[in-house]
Design an enzyme around this catalytic site. Structure first.
Site, PDB file in Angstrom:
ATOM      1  CB  SER A  14      -0.908   0.017   1.226  1.00  0.00           C
ATOM      2  OG  SER A  14      -0.146   0.236   2.405  1.00  0.00           O
ATOM      3  CE  LYS A  83      -3.469   2.169  12.982  1.00  0.00           C
ATOM      4  NZ  LYS A  83      -4.400   3.302  13.088  1.00  0.00           N
ATOM      5  CG  ASP A  84      -1.758  -2.867  10.474  1.00  0.00           C
ATOM      6  OD1 ASP A  84      -2.916  -2.585  10.839  1.00  0.00           O
ATOM      7  OD2 ASP A  84      -1.170  -2.286   9.541  1.00  0.00           O
ATOM      8  CB  THR A 129     -14.769   3.943  11.227  1.00  0.00           C
ATOM      9  OG1 THR A 129     -13.760   3.254  11.975  1.00  0.00           O
ATOM     10  CG2 THR A 129     -16.062   3.950  12.023  1.00  0.00           C
ATOM     11  NE  ARG A 134      -9.899   5.061  14.058  1.00  0.00           N
ATOM     12  CZ  ARG A 134      -9.096   4.848  13.037  1.00  0.00           C
ATOM     13  NH1 ARG A 134      -9.540   4.185  11.975  1.00  0.00           N
ATOM     14  NH2 ARG A 134      -7.851   5.290  13.047  1.00  0.00           N
ATOM     15  NE  ARG A 151     -10.805  -3.998   5.379  1.00  0.00           N
ATOM     16  CZ  ARG A 151     -10.367  -5.170   4.946  1.00  0.00           C
ATOM     17  NH1 ARG A 151     -11.182  -6.206   4.903  1.00  0.00           N
ATOM     18  NH2 ARG A 151      -9.110  -5.313   4.564  1.00  0.00           N
ATOM     19  CG  ASN A 153      -4.979   1.950   0.252  1.00  0.00           C
ATOM     20  OD1 ASN A 153      -5.515   3.012  -0.051  1.00  0.00           O
ATOM     21  ND2 ASN A 153      -4.470   1.128  -0.664  1.00  0.00           N
ATOM     22  NE  ARG A 157     -10.146   2.232   5.377  1.00  0.00           N
ATOM     23  CZ  ARG A 157     -10.346   1.666   6.564  1.00  0.00           C
ATOM     24  NH1 ARG A 157     -10.811   2.402   7.573  1.00  0.00           N
ATOM     25  NH2 ARG A 157     -10.089   0.396   6.762  1.00  0.00           N
TER      26      ARG A 157
END
Length: 305
Positions: A14, A83-84, A129, A134, A151, A153, A157
């Site tokens: 990405s 966070k991934d 989101t 969130r 969904r 990247n 979005r």
């Protein structure tokens, strides 16, 4: 490593992931100008799949292919957003998280075409989101707004927002900064309103545990303060067995006296049950363990299961 002057970095393909690799390449160039960095871009199952990440086994969907490239010897180093990285299991056998880079902005932000702040949005506004953390905090603080799954990247979005498919988005401040689109940030949301995701704003370097040359390079880029803070957060997440469909937030920071504080939140998806814990300690593992225990005593397991 494949050669003394060549480092192959495995990464998602990405735009944001490639920008993160470029940051690492620049840092390495300052320390080892003779080294050549080769990027090994990989499309992960999480990138290909447009349904719920839970159906793919959670956050590991964004790291499995990169992990395998390390183990196969196709890459010497991997760059991940913390966070991934799955929090409910350790690094794959044979690999190690060698270094955490200095942390970027941890906040979530609203992206709105008209420049509005989140508290000024009218009822029924469609917020794109898919992050349960969130969604839950949106339900807690702004129940009049509507979370709509999205969904892809960050670039895709933003394109969907511009096409009118959503009225606004919730994204990471650091992510927009990394893809050189900080001007799209309408309203950075304070961390007391939206407790950040564990590992927000942090990149981690992963390599094979027996590759001493790659380990040495990675460790030369490490930020010890970020490492301690992340260890506290991820200890808490691991004990709670958090995954991509767990509404957990956690943010550690080092205080002026050297202690680490960890603020954590577990919240039901409807926003009606909120568990908070905030503690201080000098040892990150002790701190993460204590905060997780506090949340479990309050009933976190019932929410998370």
């Amino acid at each position: 490593m494949s050669a003394s002057r060549l480092l192959r970095i495995g990464t998602r393909s990405s735009p944001m992931a490639l920008a993160q690799v470029e940051r690492v390449r620049r840092m390495l160039a300052e320390r080892r100008p003779e080294m050549t960095v080769e990027v090994v871009p990989l499309t992960t199952s999480g990138d290909r799949w447009q349904g719920s990440l839970a159906e793919l086994g959670g956050k590991g969907a964004f790291t499995k292919e990169v992990d395998q490239a390390l183990l196969d010897g196709r890459a010497d180093l991997a760059v991940h957003c913390v966070k991934d990285v799955p929090g409910d299991r350790p690094a794959p056998a044979g690999t190690v998280f060698a270094a955490y880079l200095a942390r970027d902005d941890v906040r979530d932000c609203l992206v709105h075409p008209g420049g509005a702040r989140i508290e000024d949005l009218p009822p029924g506004t469609r917020i794109g989101t898919s992050a349960v953390r969130r969604i839950a905090q949106l339900a807690l603080h702004f129940p009049q707004l509507t979370a709509v799954p999205i969904r892809g990247n960050a670039n895709s979005r933003l394109a969907k927002l511009d096409a009118g498919e959503y009225d606004a988005l919730l994204l990471a401040v650091s992510g927009l900064q990394r893809i050189d689109q900080p001007d799209r940030i309408t309203h950075p949301i304070d961390i007391d309103t939206f407790v950040p995701a564990v590992g927000s704003g942090t990149l981690v370097l992963q390599c094979r545990q027996d590759d001493t040359a790659a380990l040495e390079l990675a460790e030369s880029l490490a930020d010890p303060r970020t490492g301690r803070e992340t260890e506290a957060e991820r200890t808490m997440l691991h004990i709670l067995q958090g995954s991509c469909h767990s509404p957990i937030g956690g943010y550690a920071r080092t205080e002026p006296d050297g202690r680490i504080s960890l603020r954590a939140r577990v919240i039901s998806l409807d926003g009606k049950t909120v568990l908070d814990a905030h503690e201080w300690a000098t040892d990150p593992v002790v701190l993460g363990t204590s905060v997780a225990a506090s949340l479990l005593r309050q009933g976190a397991r019932e929410i998370l299961t």
